[in-house]
Scaffold this motif. Structure first.
Motif, PDB file in Angstrom:
ATOM      1  N   LEU A  98       0.811  -1.217   0.000  1.00 13.66           N
ATOM      2  CA  LEU A  98       0.000   0.000   0.000  1.00 13.66           C
ATOM      3  C   LEU A  98       0.844   1.267   0.000  1.00 13.66           C
ATOM      4  N   THR A  99       2.048   1.205   0.549  1.00 10.67           N
ATOM      5  CA  THR A  99       2.861   2.418   0.690  1.00 10.67           C
ATOM      6  C   THR A  99       3.952   2.552  -0.366  1.00 10.67           C
ATOM      7  N   GLN A 100       4.325   1.468  -1.029  1.00 13.63           N
ATOM      8  CA  GLN A 100       5.399   1.519  -2.028  1.00 13.63           C
ATOM      9  C   GLN A 100       4.802   1.491  -3.428  1.00 13.63           C
ATOM     10  N   GLY A 101       4.395   2.663  -3.876  1.00 14.28           N
ATOM     11  CA  GLY A 101       3.689   2.754  -5.147  1.00 14.28           C
ATOM     12  C   GLY A 101       4.511   2.321  -6.348  1.00 14.28           C
ATOM     13  N   ARG A 102       5.785   2.702  -6.390  1.00 13.45           N
ATOM     14  CA  ARG A 102       6.608   2.355  -7.554  1.00 13.45           C
ATOM     15  C   ARG A 102       6.729   0.852  -7.709  1.00 13.45           C
ATOM     16  N   ALA A 103       7.090   0.181  -6.616  1.00 15.26           N
ATOM     17  CA  ALA A 103       7.253  -1.271  -6.675  1.00 15.26           C
ATOM     18  C   ALA A 103       5.913  -1.951  -6.970  1.00 15.26           C
ATOM     19  N   ARG A 104       4.834  -1.421  -6.405  1.00 16.84           N
ATOM     20  CA  ARG A 104       3.508  -2.012  -6.632  1.00 16.84           C
ATOM     21  C   ARG A 104       3.123  -1.915  -8.108  1.00 16.84           C
ATOM     22  N   ARG A 105       3.331  -0.758  -8.720  1.00 18.73           N
ATOM     23  CA  ARG A 105       2.976  -0.584 -10.127  1.00 18.73           C
ATOM     24  C   ARG A 105       3.863  -1.438 -11.031  1.00 18.73           C
ATOM     25  N   ALA A 106       5.152  -1.534 -10.690  1.00 18.46           N
ATOM     26  CA  ALA A 106       6.054  -2.370 -11.484  1.00 18.46           C
ATOM     27  C   ALA A 106       5.627  -3.825 -11.426  1.00 18.46           C
ATOM     28  N   SER A 107       5.287  -4.295 -10.238  1.00 20.34           N
ATOM     29  CA  SER A 107       4.844  -5.672 -10.078  1.00 20.34           C
ATOM     30  C   SER A 107       3.564  -5.921 -10.867  1.00 20.34           C
ATOM     31  N   SER A 108       2.607  -5.009 -10.769  1.00 24.79           N
ATOM     32  CA  SER A 108       1.335  -5.194 -11.455  1.00 24.79           C
ATOM     33  C   SER A 108       1.519  -5.233 -12.967  1.00 24.79           C
ATOM     34  N   THR A 109       2.363  -4.345 -13.490  1.00 24.56           N
ATOM     35  CA  THR A 109       2.622  -4.324 -14.931  1.00 24.56           C
ATOM     36  C   THR A 109       3.249  -5.626 -15.387  1.00 24.56           C
ATOM     37  N   PHE A 110       4.250  -6.088 -14.650  1.00 22.40           N
ATOM     38  CA  PHE A 110       4.909  -7.344 -15.003  1.00 22.40           C
ATOM     39  C   PHE A 110       3.935  -8.507 -14.962  1.00 22.40           C
ATOM     40  N   LEU A 111       3.161  -8.633 -13.882  1.00 27.01           N
ATOM     41  CA  LEU A 111       2.247  -9.763 -13.741  1.00 27.01           C
ATOM     42  C   LEU A 111       1.215  -9.776 -14.864  1.00 27.01           C
ATOM     43  N   GLU A 112       0.746  -8.605 -15.233  1.00 24.71           N
ATOM     44  CA  GLU A 112      -0.232  -8.519 -16.326  1.00 24.71           C
ATOM     45  C   GLU A 112       0.380  -9.033 -17.626  1.00 24.71           C
ATOM     46  N   ARG A 113       1.609  -8.626 -17.912  1.00 22.73           N
ATOM     47  CA  ARG A 113       2.255  -9.052 -19.154  1.00 22.73           C
ATOM     48  C   ARG A 113       2.640 -10.524 -19.118  1.00 22.73           C
ATOM     49  N   ALA A 114       2.850 -11.058 -17.921  1.00 20.86           N
ATOM     50  CA  ALA A 114       3.190 -12.474 -17.792  1.00 20.86           C
ATOM     51  C   ALA A 114       1.954 -13.360 -17.778  1.00 20.86           C
ATOM     52  N   GLY A 115       0.758 -12.750 -17.830  1.00 16.09           N
ATOM     53  CA  GLY A 115      -0.476 -13.522 -17.833  1.00 16.09           C
ATOM     54  C   GLY A 115      -0.888 -14.028 -16.472  1.00 16.09           C
ATOM     55  N   ALA A 116      -0.386 -13.371 -15.397  1.00 15.50           N
ATOM     56  CA  ALA A 116      -0.732 -13.763 -14.034  1.00 15.50           C
ATOM     57  C   ALA A 116      -1.682 -12.729 -13.431  1.00 15.50           C
ATOM     58  N   PRO A 117      -2.442 -13.084 -12.374  1.00 17.71           N
ATOM     59  CA  PRO A 117      -3.302 -12.100 -11.709  1.00 17.71           C
ATOM     60  C   PRO A 117      -2.498 -10.884 -11.288  1.00 17.71           C
ATOM     61  N   SER A 118      -2.989  -9.688 -11.665  1.00 18.79           N
ATOM     62  CA  SER A 118      -2.192  -8.477 -11.456  1.00 18.79           C
ATOM     63  C   SER A 118      -2.858  -7.457 -10.539  1.00 18.79           C
ATOM     64  N   GLY A 119      -3.959  -7.819  -9.891  1.00 23.26           N
ATOM     65  CA  GLY A 119      -4.586  -6.898  -8.950  1.00 23.26           C
ATOM     66  C   GLY A 119      -3.811  -6.831  -7.646  1.00 23.26           C
ATOM     67  N   VAL A 120      -4.420  -6.222  -6.643  1.00 26.93           N
ATOM     68  CA  VAL A 120      -3.751  -6.079  -5.345  1.00 26.93           C
ATOM     69  C   VAL A 120      -3.385  -7.434  -4.773  1.00 26.93           C
ATOM     70  N   PHE A 121      -4.273  -8.414  -4.924  1.00 27.32           N
ATOM     71  CA  PHE A 121      -3.985  -9.743  -4.396  1.00 27.32           C
ATOM     72  C   PHE A 121      -2.800 -10.375  -5.124  1.00 27.32           C
ATOM     73  N   GLY A 122      -2.748 -10.185  -6.453  1.00 26.80           N
ATOM     74  CA  GLY A 122      -1.635 -10.722  -7.223  1.00 26.80           C
ATOM     75  C   GLY A 122      -0.320 -10.086  -6.826  1.00 26.80           C
ATOM     76  N   VAL A 123      -0.326  -8.769  -6.648  1.00 27.44           N
ATOM     77  CA  VAL A 123       0.889  -8.067  -6.224  1.00 27.44           C
ATOM     78  C   VAL A 123       1.302  -8.523  -4.835  1.00 27.44           C
ATOM     79  N   LEU A 124       0.324  -8.711  -3.952  1.00 24.77           N
ATOM     80  CA  LEU A 124       0.621  -9.188  -2.594  1.00 24.77           C
ATOM     81  C   LEU A 124       1.291 -10.562  -2.645  1.00 24.77           C
ATOM     82  N   ARG A 125       0.784 -11.435  -3.488  1.00 19.79           N
ATOM     83  CA  ARG A 125       1.393 -12.761  -3.638  1.00 19.79           C
ATOM     84  C   ARG A 125       2.799 -12.653  -4.214  1.00 19.79           C
ATOM     85  N   HIS A 126       3.004 -11.707  -5.132  1.00 21.49           N
ATOM     86  CA  HIS A 126       4.320 -11.511  -5.727  1.00 21.49           C
ATOM     87  C   HIS A 126       5.346 -11.115  -4.665  1.00 21.49           C
ATOM     88  N   PHE A 127       4.978 -10.159  -3.824  1.00 22.31           N
ATOM     89  CA  PHE A 127       5.879  -9.733  -2.757  1.00 22.31           C
ATOM     90  C   PHE A 127       6.043 -10.825  -1.699  1.00 22.31           C
TER      91      PHE A 127
END
Length: 311
Positions: A52-81
């Motif tokens: 919630l507080t690290q916007g840059r890393a959150r947006r980077a993760s979401s962009t990558f997950l979307e392009r990799a065909g993985a869930p890219s919402g908040v839950f997907g980013v949370l799983r990534h971290f």
């Protein structure tokens, strides 16, 4: 859903990954005393705050997950971290003497094992995928296997110090590098001649003012890949393998038995090698998207001297 805000365009080395692992010492203690599930119970509230507080890393993760065909919402980013935190824990368990090496499996390692027996060296092009410390730790358990890892880890010195306290050997055979100098090339050549293996990352742009890169397709978009590994392989005159780590698996794939860069077609050859590596990286990233740990705008094309790979 595509993100409308641009992700961070800073160089990866300017992003201090150690800030993410500041509380890992406590969580490591929890895991040692109570087990992995209590570790995870305490981990997720910390991760939620971080996402919630690290916007840059959150947006980077979401962009990558979307392009990799993985869930890219908040839950997907949370799983990534969470996967990143689990990988950090595994590194601490590994250097703390608590990792179960019996679950590690090697794929495509037979040619390299033969090279060890024959006293021949090679260049291994790795990626920030999974837990590459497995390879270094295994080298301490494999007779005749000597590895030198070229790194730029000054941005994560706090974490390196933490690993060093667990086991000083975690800092062995690490060579800090920003630019390849003639003296360094000579030192690496001597190691290859002694039958050692040199490991270099192929998925991060070099730390320099004007890095030379090749532009190759990756997850549907053009991305910059360093050409340094391929130039180095040509200079060293040794076989070049890709090394990918996912879960408890280490995958070795031959890229070239010998890299030749013809003078007139040098740029095309470099672009082709980078595109080949990018394709293999994409294959393994799609198999385990949560284990790719580049939390910055990987598709940002900096002002670099570039060579382009054919799509």
């Amino acid at each position: 859903m595509a993100l409308s805000r641009p992700v961070d365009a800073r160089h990866w080395a300017a992003i201090n990954e150690a800030s993410f692992v500041g509380g890992m010492r406590l969580l490591f203690w929890v895991c040692r005393v109570f087990g992995r599930w209590p570790f995870r119970v305490l981990l997720y509230p910390v991760l939620l705050w971080y996402v919630l507080t690290q916007g840059r890393a959150r947006r980077a993760s979401s962009t990558f997950l979307e392009r990799a065909g993985a869930p890219s919402g908040v839950f997907g980013v949370l799983r990534h971290f969470a996967s990143f935190a689990e990988a950090i824990l595994d590194k601490m368990l590994l250097w703390g003497g608590l990792y179960d090496f019996n679950k590690v499996s090697l794929h495509g390692a037979e040619p390299l094992l033969r090279m060890i027996d024959e006293g021949r060296g090679a260049l291994l092009v790795c990626a920030h995928l999974g837990n590459l410390d497995l390879c270094r730790a295994l080298s301490l358990r494999t007779p005749g296997l000597k590895i030198t890892v070229l790194v730029h880890t000054r941005h994560a010195q706090a974490f390196n110090n933490m690993l060093a306290k667990l086991d000083p050997r975690s800092q062995l055979n690490l060579m800090q590098v920003t630019d390849m100098t003639p003296a360094m090339a000579m030192a690496l050549s001597e190691r290859i001649e002694r039958g050692e293996f040199v490991v270099i990352a192929g998925d991060r742009v070099p730390v320099s003012d004007h890095p030379r890169v090749a532009i190759a397709p990756f997850l549907g978009q053009p991305a910059a890949f360093p050409v340094g590994p391929y130039v180095m392989a040509a200079v060293l005159g040794c076989p070049m393998y890709a090394l990918f780590a996912t879960g408890a698996e280490l995958h070795f794939e031959c890229l070239r038995e010998r890299v030749v860069l013809p003078r007139r077609e040098r740029e095309a050859a470099l672009a082709g090698l980078a595109a080949q590596y990018a394709a293999r990286l994409e294959h393994h990233v799609r198999r385990a998207p949560l284990e790719w740990f580049n939390f910055y705008d990987f598709w940002h094309l900096p002002g670099t001297e570039t060579v382009h790979a054919a799509h």
